[in-house]
Design a protein around this motif. Structure first.
Motif, mmCIF file in Angstrom:
data_model
loop_
_atom_site.group_PDB
_atom_site.id
_atom_site.type_symbol
_atom_site.label_atom_id
_atom_site.label_comp_id
_atom_site.label_asym_id
_atom_site.label_seq_id
_atom_site.Cartn_x
_atom_site.Cartn_y
_atom_site.Cartn_z
ATOM 1 N N ALA A 43 0.831 -1.211 0.000
ATOM 2 C CA ALA A 43 0.000 0.000 0.000
ATOM 3 C C ALA A 43 0.859 1.252 0.000
ATOM 4 C CB ALA A 43 -0.923 -0.014 1.217
ATOM 5 N N VAL A 44 1.911 1.264 0.835
ATOM 6 C CA VAL A 44 2.807 2.427 0.889
ATOM 7 C C VAL A 44 3.568 2.567 -0.421
ATOM 8 C CG1 VAL A 44 4.782 3.465 2.060
ATOM 9 C CG2 VAL A 44 3.026 2.285 3.396
ATOM 10 N N LYS A 45 3.994 1.441 -0.985
ATOM 11 C CA LYS A 45 4.723 1.477 -2.264
ATOM 12 C C LYS A 45 3.864 2.077 -3.367
ATOM 13 C CE LYS A 45 7.550 -1.439 -5.260
ATOM 14 N NZ LYS A 45 8.064 -2.821 -5.482
ATOM 15 N N GLN A 46 2.602 1.690 -3.410
ATOM 16 C CA GLN A 46 1.685 2.249 -4.408
ATOM 17 C C GLN A 46 1.459 3.744 -4.165
ATOM 18 O OE1 GLN A 46 -1.872 -0.139 -4.319
ATOM 19 N NE2 GLN A 46 -0.803 -2.027 -4.924
ATOM 20 N N LEU A 47 1.399 4.128 -2.880
ATOM 21 C CA LEU A 47 1.225 5.543 -2.559
ATOM 22 C C LEU A 47 2.429 6.365 -3.005
ATOM 23 C CD1 LEU A 47 -0.461 7.748 -1.226
ATOM 24 C CD2 LEU A 47 0.580 7.126 0.979
ATOM 25 N N VAL A 48 3.626 5.820 -2.801
ATOM 26 C CA VAL A 48 4.854 6.501 -3.241
ATOM 27 C C VAL A 48 4.824 6.719 -4.747
ATOM 28 C CG1 VAL A 48 7.355 6.271 -3.528
ATOM 29 C CG2 VAL A 48 6.293 5.683 -1.338
ATOM 30 N N GLU A 49 4.475 5.687 -5.516
ATOM 31 C CA GLU A 49 4.419 5.800 -6.971
ATOM 32 C C GLU A 49 3.356 6.817 -7.395
ATOM 33 O OE1 GLU A 49 6.570 4.522 -9.026
ATOM 34 O OE2 GLU A 49 7.598 3.682 -7.276
ATOM 35 N N ALA A 50 2.206 6.831 -6.706
ATOM 36 C CA ALA A 50 1.135 7.771 -7.045
ATOM 37 C C ALA A 50 1.573 9.215 -6.790
ATOM 38 C CB ALA A 50 -0.118 7.447 -6.226
ATOM 39 N N ILE A 51 2.294 9.426 -5.682
ATOM 40 C CA ILE A 51 2.780 10.776 -5.364
ATOM 41 C C ILE A 51 3.824 11.220 -6.389
ATOM 42 C CG2 ILE A 51 4.048 12.152 -3.678
ATOM 43 C CD1 ILE A 51 1.227 11.609 -2.818
ATOM 44 N N LYS A 52 4.684 10.300 -6.836
ATOM 45 C CA LYS A 52 5.693 10.641 -7.853
ATOM 46 C C LYS A 52 5.021 11.060 -9.153
ATOM 47 C CE LYS A 52 9.757 8.018 -6.386
ATOM 48 N NZ LYS A 52 10.770 7.021 -6.775
ATOM 49 N N VAL A 53 3.969 10.359 -9.548
ATOM 50 C CA VAL A 53 3.228 10.733 -10.754
ATOM 51 C C VAL A 53 2.609 12.116 -10.571
ATOM 52 C CG1 VAL A 53 1.209 10.193 -12.174
ATOM 53 C CG2 VAL A 53 2.762 8.361 -11.450
ATOM 54 N N LYS A 54 2.033 12.339 -9.420
ATOM 55 C CA LYS A 54 1.382 13.616 -9.119
ATOM 56 C C LYS A 54 2.368 14.781 -9.214
ATOM 57 C CE LYS A 54 -1.166 15.854 -5.323
ATOM 58 N NZ LYS A 54 -1.725 15.650 -3.962
ATOM 59 N N VAL A 55 3.581 14.559 -8.718
ATOM 60 C CA VAL A 55 4.586 15.630 -8.680
ATOM 61 C C VAL A 55 5.344 15.752 -9.993
ATOM 62 C CG1 VAL A 55 6.733 16.390 -7.590
ATOM 63 C CG2 VAL A 55 4.846 15.537 -6.178
ATOM 64 N N PHE A 56 5.907 14.640 -10.481
ATOM 65 C CA PHE A 56 6.810 14.710 -11.637
ATOM 66 C C PHE A 56 6.073 14.798 -12.977
ATOM 67 C CE2 PHE A 56 9.686 12.986 -8.413
ATOM 68 C CZ PHE A 56 10.799 13.792 -8.612
ATOM 69 N N GLU A 57 4.863 14.240 -13.068
ATOM 70 C CA GLU A 57 4.130 14.296 -14.338
ATOM 71 C C GLU A 57 3.147 15.463 -14.398
ATOM 72 O OE1 GLU A 57 2.481 10.685 -15.776
ATOM 73 O OE2 GLU A 57 4.204 9.456 -15.171
ATOM 74 N N TYR A 58 2.536 15.754 -13.265
ATOM 75 C CA TYR A 58 1.532 16.819 -13.267
ATOM 76 C C TYR A 58 2.018 18.101 -12.594
ATOM 77 C CZ TYR A 58 -1.560 13.024 -14.663
ATOM 78 O OH TYR A 58 -2.127 11.967 -15.330
ATOM 79 N N GLY A 59 3.188 18.047 -11.988
ATOM 80 C CA GLY A 59 3.764 19.254 -11.405
ATOM 81 C C GLY A 59 3.034 19.798 -10.198
ATOM 82 N N GLU A 60 2.328 18.958 -9.464
ATOM 83 C CA GLU A 60 1.580 19.404 -8.288
ATOM 84 C C GLU A 60 2.467 19.288 -7.046
ATOM 85 O OE1 GLU A 60 -2.234 17.569 -7.873
ATOM 86 O OE2 GLU A 60 -2.617 17.574 -10.031
#
Length: 356
Positions: free
Chosen positions: A320-337
């Motif tokens: 669950a934490v691993k998936q959360l880490v990947e989701a946050i990386k997408v949020k920051v690095f792909e969408y710039g949030e």
């Protein structure tokens, strides 16, 4: 013995003076980082200007392998200048009224049969160094001490400047070659230095793992939220033990310094993950946009690796934490949030003219 001592220019005195002159030439080869071909070109006129001028501190030469480019070599006014003054006095005594254009020169062979009008020829540094080290090995130096070539001297100078934190561009300019040449040929650390750096690196990684594995829980009472996570003793920064010198000292006013503090805590929740990934985004942006890319890389690489290790350690706690880490990386690095704090920090850099 008495007759020899009464003769101020006895052949043995000249022989020892010649040995001293070679020692000075070797010292200046080490100080300047010049190649033997360039040291041979250092002129007496240049040296006099350096000695008398309150500003000038460079000796010049032509670098043939760089298309005839005129190069300058700094001798330093604190260490090199006093040595130069000492050498010029010795040089004057050796010449004894004779003249020579070169700062350094080759003396005629000294023996009891020395001529009354000796000729001084131009120095050939490579040959001089080999003979000089042979003559002092076993007498002034332990015979097990290895002979340093001019190339190794330049490399030691480069490594010393890198270790002192001088930017690669300045180191390359000081040695009169390009940054690419310096980093590829003159920046290899010694085995002992590599071992020390790897030891420091792994101690840092183990501590990061301890922080996220043992304290990864909901904020406890007394914890203060920071821009990179949480802190259990705010305004009392303590450097992580056993790290030695670090690139960024812990400072409660410097958010990136939190990662090197004993009181830093990173929770495996969306809030702290968003903070640390936002910091990673800003760090990587600065590394790419900095005008001195090599210097920025050296400064921020360790911090970036440390952040990545913390994220990996958090991800290992559960799927669950691993998936959360990947989701946050997408949020920051792909969408710039980014978090509001790091969004404002990035905007400030952009206003300063840093283009991302």
């Amino acid at each position: 013995m008495d007759a020899a001592n009464e003769d101020e220019r006895h052949w043995h005195r000249l022989q020892v003076a010649g040995l001293a002159a070679k020692a000075y030439a070797t010292l200046f080869l080490m100080i300047t980082g010049a190649t033997p071909t360039e040291l041979d070109q250092f002129s007496y006129t240049d040296a006099l200007e350096v000695e008398k001028s309150p500003i000038k501190k460079e000796l010049s030469a032509v670098k043939f392998r760089a298309g005839g480019k005129t190069t300058l070599y700094n001798i330093g006014r604190d260490t090199g200048l006093p040595l130069l003054k000492e050498y010029l006095k010795l040089r004057e005594w050796i010449l004894n009224g004779a003249t020579h254009e070169g700062l350094f020169f080759t003396m005629p062979a000294t023996s009891e049969r020395i001529s009354t009008n000796p000729e001084f020829s131009y120095l050939k540094t490579t040959e001089m160094m080999a003979g000089f080290f042979r003559s002092i090995s076993g007498t002034f130096l332990d015979p097990t001490v290895r002979i340093l070539s001019a190339r190794k001297m330049r490399k030691h100078k480069s490594l010393g400047m890198h270790t002192a934190g001088v930017s690669p561009s300045t180191v390359a300019a000081n040695l009169n070659h390009s940054e690419a040449v310096n980093l590829s040929t003159y920046s290899e650390a010694t085995p002992e230095q590599q071992a020390a750096e790897f030891g420091l690196f792994w101690r840092a990684m183990h501590h990061a793992a301890y922080v996220v594995r043992e304290r990864s829980q909901r904020p406890a009472k007394g914890e203060v939220a920071t821009a990179t996570g949480h802190c259990d003793e705010f305004s009392q920064p303590i450097p992580v033990r056993d790290f030695g010198a670090v690139a960024i000292e812990p400072n409660c006013r410097s958010q990136s310094g939190c990662l090197y503090c004993e009181h830093y805590i990173c929770h495996s929740d969306e809030e702290d993950l968003h903070k640390i990934v936002s910091l990673q985004y800003v760090i990587n942006s600065v590394r790419k946009a900095a005008p001195d890319a090599a210097h920025a890389e050296a400064l921020y690489k360790e911090l970036s690796i440390r952040i990545e290790f913390i994220l990996e350690a958090l991800g290992e706690r559960s799927d669950a934490v691993k998936q959360l880490v990947e989701a946050i990386k997408v949020k920051v690095f792909e969408y710039g949030e980014l978090t509001p704090f790091w969004e404002k920090r990035l905007s400030r850099y952009e206003k300063m003219g840093v283009v991302f």
